[in-house]
Design a protein around this motif. Structure first.
Motif, PDB file in Angstrom:
ATOM      1  N   SER A   1       0.218  -4.042  -6.304  1.00  0.00           N
ATOM      2  CA  SER A   1      -0.394  -2.808  -6.185  1.00  0.00           C
ATOM      3  C   SER A   1      -0.181  -1.618  -7.079  1.00  0.00           C
ATOM      4  CB  SER A   1      -0.208  -2.239  -4.777  1.00  0.00           C
ATOM      5  OG  SER A   1       1.283  -1.828  -4.544  1.00  0.00           O
ATOM      6  N   TYR A   2      -0.833  -0.984  -7.563  1.00  0.00           N
ATOM      7  CA  TYR A   2      -0.678  -0.028  -8.404  1.00  0.00           C
ATOM      8  C   TYR A   2      -1.311   1.696  -8.066  1.00  0.00           C
ATOM      9  CZ  TYR A   2       1.084   1.881 -12.938  1.00  0.00           C
ATOM     10  OH  TYR A   2       1.724   2.708 -13.965  1.00  0.00           O
ATOM     11  N   PRO A   3      -0.719   2.685  -8.114  1.00  0.00           N
ATOM     12  CA  PRO A   3      -1.446   3.770  -7.810  1.00  0.00           C
ATOM     13  C   PRO A   3      -2.618   4.598  -8.521  1.00  0.00           C
ATOM     14  CG  PRO A   3       0.712   4.609  -8.607  1.00  0.00           C
ATOM     15  CD  PRO A   3       0.760   2.825  -8.530  1.00  0.00           C
TER      16      PRO A   3
ATOM     17  N   ARG B   1      -4.245   7.776  -9.960  1.00  0.00           N
ATOM     18  CA  ARG B   1      -3.830   9.235  -9.703  1.00  0.00           C
ATOM     19  C   ARG B   1      -4.913  10.017 -10.296  1.00  0.00           C
ATOM     20  NH1 ARG B   1       1.283   7.203 -11.075  1.00  0.00           N
ATOM     21  NH2 ARG B   1       2.785   7.888  -9.722  1.00  0.00           N
ATOM     22  N   SER B   2      -5.166  11.223  -9.652  1.00  0.00           N
ATOM     23  CA  SER B   2      -6.099  12.094 -10.295  1.00  0.00           C
ATOM     24  C   SER B   2      -5.157  13.384 -10.398  1.00  0.00           C
ATOM     25  CB  SER B   2      -7.239  12.488  -9.141  1.00  0.00           C
ATOM     26  OG  SER B   2      -7.925  13.669  -9.582  1.00  0.00           O
ATOM     27  N   VAL B   3      -4.994  13.407 -11.753  1.00  0.00           N
ATOM     28  CA  VAL B   3      -3.989  14.793 -12.068  1.00  0.00           C
ATOM     29  C   VAL B   3      -2.597  14.297 -11.737  1.00  0.00           C
ATOM     30  CG1 VAL B   3      -3.209  17.006 -12.655  1.00  0.00           C
ATOM     31  CG2 VAL B   3      -5.783  16.453 -11.852  1.00  0.00           C
ATOM     32  N   ARG B   4      -1.913  14.490 -10.735  1.00  0.00           N
ATOM     33  CA  ARG B   4      -0.564  14.176 -10.161  1.00  0.00           C
ATOM     34  C   ARG B   4      -0.891  13.279  -8.911  1.00  0.00           C
ATOM     35  NH1 ARG B   4       4.225  15.236 -12.232  1.00  0.00           N
ATOM     36  NH2 ARG B   4       4.247  16.301 -14.442  1.00  0.00           N
ATOM     37  N   GLU B   5      -1.721  13.800  -8.177  1.00  0.00           N
ATOM     38  CA  GLU B   5      -1.993  13.268  -6.785  1.00  0.00           C
ATOM     39  C   GLU B   5      -2.620  11.927  -6.852  1.00  0.00           C
ATOM     40  OE1 GLU B   5      -4.744  14.157  -3.063  1.00  0.00           O
ATOM     41  OE2 GLU B   5      -5.393  15.369  -5.051  1.00  0.00           O
ATOM     42  N   VAL B   6      -1.683  10.786  -5.969  1.00  0.00           N
ATOM     43  CA  VAL B   6      -2.355   9.588  -5.727  1.00  0.00           C
ATOM     44  C   VAL B   6      -3.659   9.668  -4.943  1.00  0.00           C
ATOM     45  CG1 VAL B   6      -1.616   7.182  -4.854  1.00  0.00           C
ATOM     46  CG2 VAL B   6       0.170   8.633  -5.955  1.00  0.00           C
ATOM     47  N   ILE B   7      -4.564   9.048  -5.339  1.00  0.00           N
ATOM     48  CA  ILE B   7      -5.800   9.031  -4.538  1.00  0.00           C
ATOM     49  C   ILE B   7      -6.204   7.768  -4.133  1.00  0.00           C
ATOM     50  CG2 ILE B   7      -6.832  11.399  -5.578  1.00  0.00           C
ATOM     51  CD1 ILE B   7      -8.404   9.662  -7.617  1.00  0.00           C
TER      52      ILE B   7
ATOM     53  N   PHE C   1       0.801  -1.046  -0.018  1.00  0.00           N
ATOM     54  CA  PHE C   1       0.035  -0.075  -0.002  1.00  0.00           C
ATOM     55  C   PHE C   1       0.977   1.326  -0.057  1.00  0.00           C
ATOM     56  CE2 PHE C   1      -1.954   3.437   2.627  1.00  0.00           C
ATOM     57  CZ  PHE C   1      -3.204   3.672   1.557  1.00  0.00           C
ATOM     58  N   SER C   2       1.987   1.408   0.854  1.00  0.00           N
ATOM     59  CA  SER C   2       2.519   2.418   1.086  1.00  0.00           C
ATOM     60  C   SER C   2       3.637   2.615  -0.138  1.00  0.00           C
ATOM     61  CB  SER C   2       3.782   2.314   2.429  1.00  0.00           C
ATOM     62  OG  SER C   2       3.994   1.090   2.576  1.00  0.00           O
ATOM     63  N   ASP C   3       3.904   1.431  -0.944  1.00  0.00           N
ATOM     64  CA  ASP C   3       4.610   1.625  -2.022  1.00  0.00           C
ATOM     65  C   ASP C   3       3.749   2.304  -3.039  1.00  0.00           C
ATOM     66  OD1 ASP C   3       6.764   0.457  -0.886  1.00  0.00           O
ATOM     67  OD2 ASP C   3       6.713  -1.568  -1.704  1.00  0.00           O
ATOM     68  N   ALA C   4       2.601   1.895  -3.442  1.00  0.00           N
ATOM     69  CA  ALA C   4       1.804   2.491  -4.377  1.00  0.00           C
ATOM     70  C   ALA C   4       1.604   3.960  -4.193  1.00  0.00           C
ATOM     71  CB  ALA C   4       0.538   1.440  -4.577  1.00  0.00           C
ATOM     72  N   MET C   5       1.171   4.198  -2.893  1.00  0.00           N
ATOM     73  CA  MET C   5       1.051   5.662  -2.487  1.00  0.00           C
ATOM     74  C   MET C   5       2.125   6.436  -2.649  1.00  0.00           C
ATOM     75  SD  MET C   5      -2.180   5.962  -1.664  1.00  0.00           S
ATOM     76  CE  MET C   5      -2.251   7.360  -0.897  1.00  0.00           C
ATOM     77  N   ALA C   6       3.136   5.925  -2.618  1.00  0.00           N
ATOM     78  CA  ALA C   6       4.476   6.684  -2.884  1.00  0.00           C
ATOM     79  C   ALA C   6       4.773   6.894  -4.551  1.00  0.00           C
ATOM     80  CB  ALA C   6       5.656   5.990  -2.346  1.00  0.00           C
ATOM     81  N   GLY C   7       3.650   6.040  -5.207  1.00  0.00           N
ATOM     82  CA  GLY C   7       3.633   6.408  -6.442  1.00  0.00           C
ATOM     83  C   GLY C   7       4.442   5.441  -7.472  1.00  0.00           C
ATOM     84  N   GLY C   8       4.781   4.098  -6.673  1.00  0.00           N
ATOM     85  CA  GLY C   8       5.637   3.125  -7.553  1.00  0.00           C
ATOM     86  C   GLY C   8       4.495   2.007  -7.365  1.00  0.00           C
TER      87      GLY C   8
END
Ligand code: ADP
Length: 622
Positions: A169-171, A173-179, A143-150
């Motif tokens: 897991s995969y993030p 994104r809404s625009v640039r932010e991981v939601i 979870f944390s890995d994906a939230m970090a964008g990876g």
């Protein structure tokens, strides 16, 4: 000598064979075993390496297959919309159904969507008792890995299902932010099931050395090495393998000096099977799994190494034994062959020696014989010469005697002729022709008698011809008597002839020499009877089957017994020097022998000497 050498060689061969059997057989067995073990180990290593590559690609492709799913889902508008409006029930329902559909079609174990706080908003298993909806997985590293964008990768036991899985897991994104985060959980049962058919044991360990995937399920969630307390605490905090024992597998490193790939697993405790209490040896080969911090290990049982080594050792030992026996046999045959050759050679040499010896003996004997023959011949010649001389001498002696007799014989007729001639002259003068004729007739008769005497003399003087011929024996007797006529008359000896009348007896001999023998015998008889009152010379001829026996007996004193054995020896005589040489009987016997007859002396029972002359009979000459 040679045979002894061969015996020593045979003994040595036997000892060498024994030594070979004792030393070479185990060595060959060991070498064969070692060679087979090495070969088998190499084969196993090759097979394990090949298997490793296969398992590796298998694993990678299984994991990669699901890689794109969370990425695709993270781009979907409804998922993004749900993260923005998490309370929209209709939307939740649509996303749930969407995730359920993808779960089924991609054959994932679970797919779910979390918001930025880690709360599960929608899940493919929304309508199952173990639904993830409402659960918070923010403590999971993926979870944390994906939230970090990876992209997150994580292997763990499911916190609710307790089913192990691989989380990708995969993030979102809404625009640039991981939601939010989309997670796909991939089950490894299928993979394990597929691997379970392989010959090898396969292990996938995580970075802590914990077995996470294995076709030996009982090894799962054990460690290759004991965990230290720090690691154990960290893993427990992550709740990654909740409830798992995390004990070290009972691995014992292989013996020192052995291959480092070899390890020993005490199967009993590992497999919890009391029946298999044996120790299993494995050959280990490993490689990292690309795209992860996992390590893939393949283990192959090494039992076949020992099996192959043992069978190779047995075969090698057996072959060596057979070879040694074959060599032994071959050498023995060779030795026997040598021995046979040697025996043959020895026999040949012995034979040659013997032949040489015999030949030498024979040659020597031959030489001796030749010498003897030559000597004998010489002696014979000497003897013959002596004999001839003696015969001549005896003949001369006899001749002298006879000559005296003859002179006497001739003197008387000569005187008679003289007086007849004188008377004839007177009668002629007186004209008495008849008386004159009668006187001349007397003279003629007297000259006839003289001629007969001289003829006999001529015959006697003739030398022996040496050739045997048929002779009328009675004629020879008469001739001999005629030669001795003077002496017989002087000695007043009466002659008695006893032989068959009507036919003449022929013997094998020679006239002159036979006469010589008879003259000798008759003269001896006359000599013996000198001065005796009765003087009878009896000559008896008897015809037998193939011989004629002549017995000459006189009325003399006979022969003393002591003289009998010496009678026929040369120069044996009882007469005075002037009377006899002592050669007569010896020469006579020699002559009779030449004729093939015998001459023996004895005393007649009625007195006087008896000489028996036996001669071979001959066919009358035409
Ligand atoms: P020799 O007459 O020269 O003596 P012999 O050889 O004729 O030689 O005889 C040998 C001897 O044998 C005589 O000296 C004599 O003693 C003996 N002998 C031969 N004939 C008679 C015989 N008829 N009676 C007795 N003695 C004999």
């Amino acid at each position: 000598m040679i045979s002894e050498q061969l015996q020593t060689a045979a003994l040595r061969l036997r000892l060498a064979t024994l030594a070979c059997l004792v030393i070479a057989t185990p060595v060959v067995a060991w070498l064969a075993g070692d060679w087979a073990a090495t070969a088998e180990r190499e084969a196993l290593r090759g097979a394990a390496a090949a298997a490793l590559v296969l398992y590796q690609s298998n694993l990678v492709s299984a994991l990669e297959k699901h890689q794109t799913v969370p990425f695709v889902l993270s781009e979907e508008t409804e998922i993004k919309a749900l993260l923005r409006q998490p309370d929209d029930a209709a939307l939740i329902d649509r996303v749930n159904r969407r995730l359920e559909h993808v779960t089924v079609t991609s054959r994932a174990s679970a797919i779910y969507l979390m918001d930025a706080g880690g709360n599960t908003l929608a899940a493919g298993n929304w309508n199952t008792p173990t639904s993830f909806i409402g659960q918070n997985f923010s403590y999971r590293p993926y979870f944390s890995d994906a939230m970090a964008g990876g992209v997150g990768h994580y292997y763990a036991l499911g916190s609710t299902s307790r089913v192990p899985g691989y989380y990708i897991s995969y993030p979102v994104r809404s625009v640039r932010e991981v939601i939010g985060v989309v997670v796909v959980k991939v089950g490894i049962e299928e993979l394990e099931a597929a691997w379970s058919h392989g010959e090898e044991r396969v292990l996938v360990t995580d970075s802590d050395g914990i077995v996470i995937i294995s076709n030996a399920p009982e090894w799962r969630f054990h460690t290759l090495k004991p965990l230290d307390s720090e690691a154990r605490a960290r893993i427990e905090a992550s709740q990654r393998y909740i409830g798992a024992p995390l004990d070290a597998l009972p691995i014992v490193p292989a013996r020192a000096g052995d291959h480092d790939e070899l390890a020993m697993f005490q199967a009993k405790s590992v497999e919890a099977n009391p029946r298999i209490a044996s120790v299993e040896r494995y050959l280990i080969q490993g490689a990292p799994v690309p795209g992860s911090d996992w390590y893939l290990t393949v283990l192959r049982r090494t039992g076949t190494i020992r099996l192959r080594a043992a069978s190779a050792a047995v075969t090698g030992g057996f072959a060596a034994t057979i070879l040694i026996f074959l060599l032994f046999h071959f050498w023995q045959r060779r030795l026997m062959w040598f021995e046979r050759l040697e025996t043959q050679r020895r026999m040949r040499v012995e034979l040659e020696d013997e032949v040489a010896l015999r030949t030498a003996d024979l040659t020597a004997a031959n030489r001796r014989l030749k010498q003897e023959i030559a000597e004998r011949r010489r002696a014979e010649e000497e003897l013959r010469a002596a004999q001839t001389e003696l015969v001549q001498a005896a003949k001369l002696a006899a001749l002298g005697e006879i000559a005296a007799g003859i002179a006497h014989e001739i003197n008387q007729p000569l005187a008679a002729i003289r007086s007849f001639a004188d008377n004839a002259v007177i009668l002629l003068e007186r004209g008495r022709d008849d008386a004159t004729r009668a006187n001349l007739g007397e003279i003629a008769q007297l000259t006839d008698r003289m001629a007969r005497i001289t003829r006999q003399l001529k015959t006697f003087a003739r030398k022996a011809s040496g050739t045997l011929e048929p002779v009328v024996v009675a004629d020879a007797v008469e001739e001999a008597l005629a030669l001795l006529a003077t002496r017989l008359r002087a000695g007043r000896v009466d002659i008695v002839r006893v032989w068959p009348s009507g036919h003449r007896l022929w013997v094998i001999g020679e006239v002159v020499r036979l006469q010589q023998v008879l003259v000798n015998l008759f003269r001896n008889a006359v000599d013996a009877m000198a001065g005796r009152p009765r003087r009878i010379l009896s000559i008896e001829l008897e015809e037998q089957a193939d011989r004629v026996v002549m017995r000459i007996r006189d009325t003399g004193p006979g022969i003393a017994e002591s003289e009998l054995p010496h009678l026929f020896e040369p120069f044996y005589t009882t007469k005075g020097l002037d009377e006899g040489l002592g050669l007569g009987l010896s020469i006579s016997r020699g002559i009779v022998r030449d004729f093939g007859g015998t001459l023996e002396a004895a005393n007649h029972p009625g007195g006087g000497a008896l000489f028996t002359l036996i001669l071979r009979r001959a066919e009358p000459r035409a």
